[in-house]
Design a protein around this motif. Structure first.
Motif, PDB file in Angstrom:
ATOM      1  N   PRO A 148       0.802  -1.225   0.000  1.00 20.94           N
ATOM      2  CA  PRO A 148       0.000   0.000   0.000  1.00 20.94           C
ATOM      3  C   PRO A 148       0.834   1.273   0.000  1.00 20.94           C
ATOM      4  CG  PRO A 148      -0.146  -1.108   2.131  1.00 20.94           C
ATOM      5  CD  PRO A 148       0.494  -2.070   1.167  1.00 20.94           C
ATOM      6  N   LYS A 149       1.973   1.269   0.675  1.00 13.82           N
ATOM      7  CA  LYS A 149       2.824   2.456   0.688  1.00 13.82           C
ATOM      8  C   LYS A 149       3.386   2.738  -0.703  1.00 13.82           C
ATOM      9  CE  LYS A 149       4.343   2.038   5.518  1.00 13.82           C
ATOM     10  NZ  LYS A 149       5.509   1.817   6.402  1.00 13.82           N
ATOM     11  N   ILE A 150       3.797   1.696  -1.399  1.00 10.50           N
ATOM     12  CA  ILE A 150       4.372   1.880  -2.731  1.00 10.50           C
ATOM     13  C   ILE A 150       3.306   2.307  -3.736  1.00 10.50           C
ATOM     14  CG2 ILE A 150       5.473   0.660  -4.646  1.00 10.50           C
ATOM     15  CD1 ILE A 150       6.958  -1.011  -2.541  1.00 10.50           C
ATOM     16  N   LEU A 151       2.136   1.653  -3.693  1.00 12.67           N
ATOM     17  CA  LEU A 151       1.080   1.978  -4.657  1.00 12.67           C
ATOM     18  C   LEU A 151       0.539   3.390  -4.469  1.00 12.67           C
ATOM     19  CD1 LEU A 151      -1.018  -1.310  -4.955  1.00 12.67           C
ATOM     20  CD2 LEU A 151       0.854  -0.501  -6.390  1.00 12.67           C
ATOM     21  N   VAL A 157      -5.587   4.401  -3.504  1.00 15.06           N
ATOM     22  CA  VAL A 157      -6.071   4.429  -2.134  1.00 15.06           C
ATOM     23  C   VAL A 157      -6.211   2.972  -1.706  1.00 15.06           C
ATOM     24  CG1 VAL A 157      -8.512   4.515  -2.813  1.00 15.06           C
ATOM     25  CG2 VAL A 157      -7.817   5.330  -0.556  1.00 15.06           C
ATOM     26  N   SER A 158      -5.860   2.662  -0.462  1.00  9.92           N
ATOM     27  CA  SER A 158      -5.771   1.264  -0.053  1.00  9.92           C
ATOM     28  C   SER A 158      -6.634   0.977   1.167  1.00  9.92           C
ATOM     29  CB  SER A 158      -4.315   0.889   0.247  1.00  9.92           C
ATOM     30  OG  SER A 158      -3.817   1.675   1.316  1.00  9.92           O
ATOM     31  N   GLY A 159      -7.050  -0.278   1.275  1.00 13.34           N
ATOM     32  CA  GLY A 159      -7.825  -0.717   2.426  1.00 13.34           C
ATOM     33  C   GLY A 159      -7.527  -2.161   2.764  1.00 13.34           C
ATOM     34  N   MET A 160      -7.528  -2.475   4.056  1.00 19.50           N
ATOM     35  CA  MET A 160      -7.308  -3.847   4.524  1.00 19.50           C
ATOM     36  C   MET A 160      -8.504  -4.280   5.345  1.00 19.50           C
ATOM     37  SD  MET A 160      -4.236  -5.414   6.862  1.00 19.50           S
ATOM     38  CE  MET A 160      -4.328  -7.115   7.461  1.00 19.50           C
ATOM     39  N   PHE A 161      -8.935  -5.546   5.123  1.00 22.68           N
ATOM     40  CA  PHE A 161     -10.134  -6.043   5.790  1.00 22.68           C
ATOM     41  C   PHE A 161      -9.933  -7.515   6.137  1.00 22.68           C
ATOM     42  CE2 PHE A 161     -11.009  -2.764   2.718  1.00 22.68           C
ATOM     43  CZ  PHE A 161     -11.660  -1.809   3.488  1.00 22.68           C
ATOM     44  N   GLY A 162      -9.976  -7.836   7.439  1.00 23.03           N
ATOM     45  CA  GLY A 162      -9.845  -9.216   7.863  1.00 23.03           C
ATOM     46  C   GLY A 162      -8.722  -9.418   8.852  1.00 23.03           C
ATOM     47  N   LYS A 163      -8.052 -10.562   8.739  1.00 27.46           N
ATOM     48  CA  LYS A 163      -7.037 -10.980   9.697  1.00 27.46           C
ATOM     49  C   LYS A 163      -5.731 -10.218   9.496  1.00 27.46           C
ATOM     50  CE  LYS A 163      -4.579 -15.206  11.123  1.00 27.46           C
ATOM     51  NZ  LYS A 163      -4.558 -16.683  11.005  1.00 27.46           N
ATOM     52  N   ASN A 164      -5.210  -9.658  10.575  1.00 23.99           N
ATOM     53  CA  ASN A 164      -3.965  -8.904  10.526  1.00 23.99           C
ATOM     54  C   ASN A 164      -2.778  -9.843  10.759  1.00 23.99           C
ATOM     55  OD1 ASN A 164      -1.746  -7.318  11.046  1.00 23.99           O
ATOM     56  ND2 ASN A 164      -2.634  -6.179  12.723  1.00 23.99           N
ATOM     57  N   HIS A 165      -2.456 -10.132  12.023  1.00 22.99           N
ATOM     58  CA  HIS A 165      -1.443 -11.110  12.431  1.00 22.99           C
ATOM     59  C   HIS A 165      -0.029 -10.770  11.950  1.00 22.99           C
ATOM     60  CE1 HIS A 165      -1.286 -15.621  13.748  1.00 22.99           C
ATOM     61  NE2 HIS A 165      -0.756 -14.778  14.620  1.00 22.99           N
ATOM     62  N   VAL A 166       0.240  -9.508  11.620  1.00 16.05           N
ATOM     63  CA  VAL A 166       1.564  -9.179  11.133  1.00 16.05           C
ATOM     64  C   VAL A 166       2.104  -7.889  11.765  1.00 16.05           C
ATOM     65  CG1 VAL A 166       0.931  -7.790   9.108  1.00 16.05           C
ATOM     66  CG2 VAL A 166       2.919  -9.315   8.982  1.00 16.05           C
ATOM     67  N   GLY A 210       0.538   0.698   6.609  1.00  8.73           N
ATOM     68  CA  GLY A 210       0.447   1.767   5.630  1.00  8.73           C
ATOM     69  C   GLY A 210      -0.831   1.816   4.825  1.00  8.73           C
ATOM     70  N   PHE A 211      -1.861   1.089   5.237  1.00 12.57           N
ATOM     71  CA  PHE A 211      -3.137   1.176   4.541  1.00 12.57           C
ATOM     72  C   PHE A 211      -3.821   2.500   4.880  1.00 12.57           C
ATOM     73  CE2 PHE A 211      -2.464  -3.404   4.368  1.00 12.57           C
ATOM     74  CZ  PHE A 211      -2.888  -3.699   3.084  1.00 12.57           C
ATOM     75  N   ASP A 212      -4.565   3.028   3.909  1.00  9.20           N
ATOM     76  CA  ASP A 212      -5.308   4.259   4.148  1.00  9.20           C
ATOM     77  C   ASP A 212      -6.560   4.007   4.972  1.00  9.20           C
ATOM     78  OD1 ASP A 212      -3.593   5.904   2.482  1.00  9.20           O
ATOM     79  OD2 ASP A 212      -4.481   4.860   0.774  1.00  9.20           O
ATOM     80  N   HIS A 213      -7.170   2.837   4.795  1.00  6.14           N
ATOM     81  CA  HIS A 213      -8.402   2.481   5.497  1.00  6.14           C
ATOM     82  C   HIS A 213      -8.311   1.028   5.949  1.00  6.14           C
ATOM     83  CE1 HIS A 213     -10.338   6.157   3.982  1.00  6.14           C
ATOM     84  NE2 HIS A 213      -9.733   5.883   2.835  1.00  6.14           N
ATOM     85  N   ALA A 214      -9.114   0.667   6.914  1.00 11.25           N
ATOM     86  CA  ALA A 214      -9.167  -0.715   7.383  1.00 11.25           C
ATOM     87  C   ALA A 214     -10.516  -0.948   8.038  1.00 11.25           C
ATOM     88  CB  ALA A 214      -8.036  -1.013   8.364  1.00 11.25           C
ATOM     89  N   ALA A 257      -7.250  -3.299  -2.451  1.00 11.41           N
ATOM     90  CA  ALA A 257      -7.912  -3.881  -1.280  1.00 11.41           C
ATOM     91  C   ALA A 257      -7.248  -5.204  -0.931  1.00 11.41           C
ATOM     92  CB  ALA A 257      -9.396  -4.093  -1.556  1.00 11.41           C
ATOM     93  N   PHE A 258      -6.802  -5.325   0.304  1.00 10.25           N
ATOM     94  CA  PHE A 258      -6.221  -6.567   0.814  1.00 10.25           C
ATOM     95  C   PHE A 258      -7.275  -7.208   1.703  1.00 10.25           C
ATOM     96  CE2 PHE A 258      -3.635  -8.964   3.932  1.00 10.25           C
ATOM     97  CZ  PHE A 258      -2.851  -9.720   3.071  1.00 10.25           C
ATOM     98  N   LEU A 259      -7.884  -8.287   1.207  1.00 13.46           N
ATOM     99  CA  LEU A 259      -8.950  -8.976   1.935  1.00 13.46           C
ATOM    100  C   LEU A 259      -8.375 -10.248   2.537  1.00 13.46           C
ATOM    101  CD1 LEU A 259     -11.853  -8.629  -0.677  1.00 13.46           C
ATOM    102  CD2 LEU A 259     -10.950  -6.933   0.921  1.00 13.46           C
ATOM    103  N   ALA A 260      -8.494 -10.388   3.849  1.00 18.09           N
ATOM    104  CA  ALA A 260      -7.877 -11.514   4.550  1.00 18.09           C
ATOM    105  C   ALA A 260      -8.922 -12.301   5.331  1.00 18.09           C
ATOM    106  CB  ALA A 260      -6.776 -11.006   5.482  1.00 18.09           C
ATOM    107  N   PRO A 261      -9.791 -13.053   4.631  1.00 21.65           N
ATOM    108  CA  PRO A 261     -10.786 -13.868   5.336  1.00 21.65           C
ATOM    109  C   PRO A 261     -10.112 -14.962   6.158  1.00 21.65           C
ATOM    110  CG  PRO A 261     -10.735 -14.417   2.994  1.00 21.65           C
ATOM    111  CD  PRO A 261      -9.865 -13.202   3.169  1.00 21.65           C
ATOM    112  N   THR A 262     -10.787 -15.428   7.191  1.00 24.46           N
ATOM    113  CA  THR A 262     -10.180 -16.348   8.148  1.00 24.46           C
ATOM    114  C   THR A 262     -10.397 -17.820   7.807  1.00 24.46           C
ATOM    115  OG1 THR A 262     -12.177 -16.094   9.496  1.00 24.46           O
ATOM    116  CG2 THR A 262     -10.290 -14.712  10.048  1.00 24.46           C
ATOM    117  N   ALA A 263     -11.006 -18.133   6.679  1.00 24.26           N
ATOM    118  CA  ALA A 263     -11.168 -19.524   6.256  1.00 24.26           C
ATOM    119  C   ALA A 263      -9.899 -19.960   5.516  1.00 24.26           C
ATOM    120  CB  ALA A 263     -12.385 -19.649   5.329  1.00 24.26           C
TER     121      ALA A 263
END
Length: 576
Positions: A148-151, A157-166, A210-214, A257-263
């Motif tokens: 997200p920082k590079i893009l 514009v970037s967004g992350m949704f789901g599992k972080n763990h990092v 570095g995501f703009d939204h989450a 958009a980085f989508l990180a579902p837990t399945a």
């Protein structure tokens, strides 16, 4: 060049532009008529055919713990029509691999384009003269460059949704809170607490990665959610938050958009269909159930199945429904075909999770982008998840920044020619083990740090440590099912031995292969600040070490709640 005095600056500029254009094009008019120049012309064009075409939206769906063979498009028995559609309309990679077969290091490698060993955590925890141990601590620090920082440099514009763990601070600051009473889920005070807790997790994701939204952020696995009545999967909540993001930015800036579902990770997936999903870890949201498969329909699907089959059927159905929501939302917004959709998973499952063997590191990877990828394309070439950052940077029309080491390669040539080799080998690391794979043969090197060797030499009560370096159940599973696990040097022919049951390190017929892969592996490990010994310590050949290994294997892995619940009985080699 002179102009009449009565001309203004705009008219003068127009004349200059037109004359320059004529001057620039005139010598080429004749040449363009030749077929040879046309071929050269098309060869050097950028990824986009005209300057007016903007870079695509990008949706990266990063599922949690699965084998490719679960999915219909990879020959699996579970129905996954929406994921299969991605493959039918895009490119499916048969030989894609993660850099490390565990949640945190695999997410680190995708988002940073680096092998986990470059994480700041390795420098903090291990001396430079000893091999580091990659585990669940390769966190992204605030100064690390990420997708997200590079893009952002290309207007995304970037967004992350789901599992972080990092990120480290989430577990330090916001877990381990006292359980909130069950009866309080509908209490406005509890709802306010959940919203505040979610806001803190969102702030960590945006500031650290570095995501703009989450949104719909959980730090780790569902069992770690602070409220006991919310410790189940709620993938429709992730779908709802992602859909809001798509709607907000569709037709405006390009979005990532980085989508990180837990399945398909635990806990047991059927529980998702037994709970009121309006109550989320981020507070009450009444529209979430509309993104869920009706519970009655799911119960009918699960009837008569074993516990593990129920887990995978329910989890994969929820995951596939999530992919379907992405399709439907982007199509409704009119931007589906202007979006690159990527589907992959962080790592495999037992046996092999948290190890370096192919079974734990082989992952699904599918991309759909009608503008550049022909439908139904299949590539057998070696590719790695660490390549995604370089690929997305290229697609955005950017160069990789020079202030950070990047380990990936650009995969876009495979969009046009799926048979073009983009890399010769795959490098993976986990714990104190490193491995390299060339598509047929894999070389594995296991090296204990000197301080670990000193401990097991002197203390006869100590077990043989697993490759992580401390008691860890996934590592114990790996040690149980791979016969040469404790050998310092291992060589496998995956064509004749796909489940890696026979170590051919001493086979004279493979001496050339052994030398070649050794050279490749140690060239890679030499690029890290921490030393990784090329020669195994003589202790690996001692009777003392053999006794320790036999004692370890006689105990076997510890029993877990999730083994029988989620996996049924593990057979090795697996019976299809």
């Amino acid at each position: 060049m002179s102009f009449p005095q009565e001309l203004g600056s705009v008219e003068k500029l127009d004349i200059v532009n037109r004359r320059c254009l004529c001057f620039t094009l005139e010598p080429f008019v004749t040449v363009i008529r030749s077929v040879g120049f046309l071929l050269l012309f098309w060869a050097v064009l950028p990824l986009y055919s005209t300057a007016e075409v903007s870079p695509p939206n990008i949706v990266l769906i990063f599922s949690d713990e699965m084998r490719p063979e679960y999915l219909g498009c990879y020959g699996g028995k579970y129905p996954t029509p929406n994921i299969d559609r991605l493959a039918e309309e895009g490119i499916l990679f048969e030989n894609a691999y993660t850099a490390a077969s565990a949640c945190t290091p695999s997410r680190y490698s995708v988002l940073t384009g680096q092998y986990p060993g470059r994480s700041a955590a390795m420098a903090e925890k291990f001396e430079v003269n000893e091999p580091y141990s990659v585990a669940w601590d390769t966190f992204i620090e605030g100064d690390r460059l990420t997708i997200p920082k590079i893009l952002r440099g290309a207007g995304y514009v970037s967004g992350m949704f789901g599992k972080n763990h990092v990120t480290a601070s989430a577990i330090e600051r916001h877990l381990g809170l006292p359980d909130l009473p069950k009866a309080q889920l509908s209490d406005p005070t509890v709802n306010s607490w959940l919203e505040d807790h979610q806001a803190k997790l969102v702030e960590i994701v945006t500031s650290k990665i570095g995501f703009d939204h989450a949104g719909a952020i959980t730090y780790s696995n569902s069992e770690k959610i602070p409220h006991p009545e919310l410790r189940h999967h709620n993938i429709p909540w992730i779908s709802a938050e992602a859909s809001d993001f798509f709607g907000r930015y569709s037709g405006k800036e390009p979005f990532f958009a980085f989508l990180a579902p837990t399945a398909v990770h635990g806990p047991w997936h059927p529980e998702q269909y037994e709970n009121d999903l309006r109550y989320t870890p981020g507070g009450f949201r009444p529209d979430v159930p509309q993104y869920q498969i009706p519970s009655a329909d799911m119960q009918a699907r699960l009837e008569g199945l074993s516990s593990g089959e129920k887990h995978h059927t329910a989890g994969l159905a929820a995951l596939d429904q999530h992919v379907g929501v992405v399709f439907d939302t982007l199509e409704r917004l009119g931007c589906l075909d202007d979006t690159l959709i990527i589907f992959t998973a962080d790592h495999g499952v037992e046996p092999g999770k948290s190890g370096v063997y192919r079974f734990g590191n082989h992952v699904p990877l599918i991309m759909r982008w009608p503008r550049e990828i022909s439908p139904g394309t299949v590539s057998q070439q070696l590719v790695a998840q660490v390549d995604l950052l370089a690929t997305l940077t290229r697609i955005a029309g950017l160069d990789l920044p020079e202030e950070q080491v990047f380990d990936g390669v650009d995969l876009t040539p495979l969009f046009k020619d799926p048979n073009e080799a983009v890399r010769d080998t795959i490098y993976t690391e986990m714990g104190h083990v490193r491995a390299v794979f060339d598509g047929r043969y894999q070389y594995v090197a296991f090296r204990y740090p000197e301080r670990v060797l000193d401990g097991i030499r002197e203390d006869r009560s100590v077990r043989a440590p697993n490759h992580i370096g401390y008691p860890q159940v996934h590592a114990e599973f790996t040690a149980t099912f791979f016969p040469a696990y404790f050998s310092p040097d291992q060589l496998y022919d995956l064509r004749t031995d796909p489940y890696q049951l026979k170590n051919r390190w001493d086979d004279p017929e493979l001496s050339t292969v052994r030398k070649r892969l050794q050279k490749t592996l140690f060239e890679q490990t030499d690029s890290f600040p921490h030393a990784f010994p090329q020669e195994a310590d003589p202790f690996f050949s001692s009777e003392r070490y053999k006794e320790l290994v036999e004692a370890f294997l006689s105990e076997g892995p510890r029993e877990t709640v999730w083994e029988a619940r989620d996996l049924d009985e593990i057979s090795w080699p697996p019976v299809r």
